[in-house]
Design a protein around this motif. Sequence first.
Motif, PDB file in Angstrom:
ATOM      1  N   UNK A  99       5.515  18.986  32.487  1.00 47.86           N
ATOM      2  CA  UNK A  99       6.964  19.441  32.272  1.00 47.86           C
ATOM      3  C   UNK A  99       7.045  20.857  32.845  1.00 47.86           C
ATOM      4  N   UNK A 100       6.148  21.811  32.594  1.00 47.73           N
ATOM      5  CA  UNK A 100       6.193  23.318  32.930  1.00 47.73           C
ATOM      6  C   UNK A 100       5.373  23.449  33.953  1.00 47.73           C
ATOM      7  N   UNK A 101       5.968  24.337  35.145  1.00 53.35           N
ATOM      8  CA  UNK A 101       5.114  24.841  36.089  1.00 53.35           C
ATOM      9  C   UNK A 101       4.396  25.987  35.664  1.00 53.35           C
ATOM     10  N   UNK A 102       3.105  26.002  35.758  1.00 52.62           N
ATOM     11  CA  UNK A 102       2.348  27.154  35.659  1.00 52.62           C
ATOM     12  C   UNK A 102       2.323  27.455  34.165  1.00 52.62           C
ATOM     13  N   UNK A 103       1.770  28.764  33.938  1.00 50.34           N
ATOM     14  CA  UNK A 103       1.882  29.125  32.354  1.00 50.34           C
ATOM     15  C   UNK A 103       3.358  30.078  32.079  1.00 50.34           C
ATOM     16  N   UNK A 104       3.717  29.906  30.788  1.00 49.23           N
ATOM     17  CA  UNK A 104       4.719  30.769  30.370  1.00 49.23           C
ATOM     18  C   UNK A 104       4.540  32.124  30.177  1.00 49.23           C
ATOM     19  N   UNK A 105       5.347  33.059  30.593  1.00 45.51           N
ATOM     20  CA  UNK A 105       5.131  34.470  30.178  1.00 45.51           C
ATOM     21  C   UNK A 105       5.973  35.276  29.206  1.00 45.51           C
ATOM     22  N   UNK A 106       5.561  36.410  28.843  1.00 47.63           N
ATOM     23  CA  UNK A 106       6.365  37.175  27.705  1.00 47.63           C
ATOM     24  C   UNK A 106       6.628  38.426  28.355  1.00 47.63           C
ATOM     25  N   UNK A 107       7.784  39.166  28.091  1.00 51.41           N
ATOM     26  CA  UNK A 107       7.907  40.447  28.147  1.00 51.41           C
ATOM     27  C   UNK A 107       8.659  41.048  26.832  1.00 51.41           C
ATOM     28  N   UNK A 108       8.425  42.387  26.831  1.00 53.41           N
ATOM     29  CA  UNK A 108       9.035  43.080  25.304  1.00 53.41           C
ATOM     30  C   UNK A 108       9.948  43.933  25.930  1.00 53.41           C
ATOM     31  N   UNK A 109      11.051  44.245  25.162  1.00 54.93           N
ATOM     32  CA  UNK A 109      12.028  45.430  25.192  1.00 54.93           C
ATOM     33  C   UNK A 109      12.067  45.914  23.663  1.00 54.93           C
ATOM     34  N   UNK A 110      11.785  47.270  23.592  1.00 59.09           N
ATOM     35  CA  UNK A 110      11.556  47.823  22.320  1.00 59.09           C
ATOM     36  C   UNK A 110      12.227  49.265  22.590  1.00 59.09           C
ATOM     37  N   UNK A 111      13.641  49.454  21.974  1.00 59.79           N
ATOM     38  CA  UNK A 111      14.456  50.610  22.039  1.00 59.79           C
ATOM     39  C   UNK A 111      14.988  50.789  20.607  1.00 59.79           C
ATOM     40  N   UNK A 112      14.514  51.742  20.025  1.00 57.34           N
ATOM     41  CA  UNK A 112      15.006  52.365  18.473  1.00 57.34           C
ATOM     42  C   UNK A 112      14.441  51.201  17.716  1.00 57.34           C
ATOM     43  N   UNK A 113      15.320  50.637  16.876  1.00 59.04           N
ATOM     44  CA  UNK A 113      15.002  49.759  15.750  1.00 59.04           C
ATOM     45  C   UNK A 113      15.272  48.409  16.547  1.00 59.04           C
ATOM     46  N   UNK A 114      15.547  48.180  17.527  1.00 56.42           N
ATOM     47  CA  UNK A 114      15.715  46.797  18.204  1.00 56.42           C
ATOM     48  C   UNK A 114      14.554  46.481  19.115  1.00 56.42           C
ATOM     49  N   UNK A 115      14.072  45.134  18.840  1.00 54.90           N
ATOM     50  CA  UNK A 115      13.082  44.645  19.579  1.00 54.90           C
ATOM     51  C   UNK A 115      13.293  43.272  20.178  1.00 54.90           C
ATOM     52  N   UNK A 116      13.020  43.157  21.340  1.00 49.97           N
ATOM     53  CA  UNK A 116      13.323  41.719  22.068  1.00 49.97           C
ATOM     54  C   UNK A 116      12.375  41.250  22.829  1.00 49.97           C
ATOM     55  N   UNK A 117      12.069  39.887  22.528  1.00 49.39           N
ATOM     56  CA  UNK A 117      11.302  39.307  23.550  1.00 49.39           C
ATOM     57  C   UNK A 117      11.844  38.309  24.393  1.00 49.39           C
ATOM     58  N   UNK A 118      11.458  38.236  25.491  1.00 49.32           N
ATOM     59  CA  UNK A 118      11.794  37.636  26.822  1.00 49.32           C
ATOM     60  C   UNK A 118      10.861  36.538  27.217  1.00 49.32           C
ATOM     61  N   UNK A 119      11.275  35.370  26.729  1.00 47.27           N
ATOM     62  CA  UNK A 119      10.085  34.019  27.331  1.00 47.27           C
ATOM     63  C   UNK A 119      10.910  33.339  28.579  1.00 47.27           C
ATOM     64  N   UNK A 120       9.795  33.320  29.526  1.00 48.63           N
ATOM     65  CA  UNK A 120      10.373  32.742  30.834  1.00 48.63           C
ATOM     66  C   UNK A 120       9.215  31.604  30.949  1.00 48.63           C
ATOM     67  N   UNK A 121       9.875  30.333  31.491  1.00 48.74           N
ATOM     68  CA  UNK A 121       9.247  29.333  31.882  1.00 48.74           C
ATOM     69  C   UNK A 121       9.888  28.427  32.823  1.00 48.74           C
ATOM     70  N   UNK A 122       9.176  27.792  33.649  1.00 47.39           N
ATOM     71  CA  UNK A 122      10.016  27.004  34.861  1.00 47.39           C
ATOM     72  C   UNK A 122       9.755  25.364  34.531  1.00 47.39           C
TER      73      UNK A 122
END
Length: 491
Positions: free
Chosen positions: A34-57
């Motif tokens: 169902x998914x093309x290739x491998x999923x990928x992750x990136x991170x945003x960390x600013x101050x006390x906020x931490x956000x994860x970005x999950x990308x898949x096709x």
Amino acid sequence: TLTLPVTMGDSEDEASQKLDPSRIMATKTDPHGLIVGEPSLSVSQEGDERTLFLTYTISSEAAGKMGKEATIIITLADDGSSANYGSDSATYDFLIAIYGDTPWYPTIEIEDKDIPEGVSTFLVDVADEEGNILFTMGGLAETILPVDYLDYTDGLLPGTYTYTFYPWSAAAGRADQPAFQKSVKVADYNTPPRGQVNATVTGNTVTFDLLSPLAQGYTLTIRRKDGTVLQTIDKHFVQLIDGLLLPKTSLKLDFYEAGTYTVDLLGYNPKGDGSTAAGAATFTIEEDDDRDVFFPGLDGFMPASGNAILTEEDTTFVVFRWPALKVGYTYRLEVFDGNGLLAQEVDAGTDTEVVVPLASTADSTAYLWRVVVTNSKSTNLSYTLNLQLVRKSEAPVIGSALTDGSLLFLVAMTDIDLAGLTYDVQYYDYDADTGTGDWRVGNDLIPGVADGLVTLDLGFPPEAGDGLYLRAKKNGKPQGTYMPFVLVPLD
């Protein structure tokens, strides 16, 4: 891409920690591609906020794999340590499912600009191209999802429909004027293609995994080896994910008859039945005479416990049946009367249905019954069930008795047929001054009819508050027992 906020631990030392990008990863379990290739992750960390970005096709071929699933596994780690029995990592699973297409339940977006100020709920009239209102949906204030249709319709056929939104509140009810309308086109769709069944046997329990793309419901037919039908199950798919419907389900059934079975699966939607998956699965229940024999419950026993059977005869032939447990088991039916005495006993052999004559001369006759089952190892009893044989009355059923101080008026709950109808009356004439009373008896009183009520002339003036017992006869034959009534005034 999914945006996922990340929260660290609650303690002060954990709150200041950061995610460690070098130790963060995403992997997949994707047996259906169902998914093309491998999923990928990136991170945003600013101050006390931490956000994860999950990308898949999602693969372009996933549309033909409705009901299939893949899992993305995310591993997170921080820059702290695991000292003092702590933990610096965690793993999370994300389920990716290819939803079944349900065009007959169209999703409708309600835009903020269309919602009047102060309105939180709508009633929605759904009309066809000729303006005929097909149904009204209630309690809607946001996006209309497939799950919202389930209480109102089995689905829409291809065509254009008008959705008219009326503001609604508990205090004011439905508004006189609509807030807005939407024109909705249901695209053409086909009947379901051939579905799939996987049958897993564990002892005498079979788990059926069903998949029927483009279906709103299914008919599962289970056949014995000789082709005879053991059981037919008809159900709608109701597995919900975020308000959507998935054309797959799991179903567990117990089998107590050894043998080989085949399974047919038929999916259907508003356009009609699809292609039958004949012989979609085959499974075998093995013979097991080493275990003690028993009935697991009351499913399959007829008449069901508590049933009343209406009869007009002095002898009533009752059909008794029960579920087959295993090939070679033998059965004996025992029927007891209301005094607990054995009324009938039938050795049925390997049959699971017998017809038994039972006396039904009384107005209501109670019986108890059970089945004795025997195999090579043991003998056991089913639960005991009860039934009533009730004589059908040829007289009208009386609900209440009234008086105008001159005649007795009877409120009939069924049709009135005066031919051959008479009444026996036992009347208690109560004297409120003395606190005593006398019984007055009248037999074979001939009734009349006035304004839809049965009338009786007792030969004396009946009074409200007095009591009486009433028994009907038809051509001189009593129709039931005496029934008590308290007279009320005729308005």
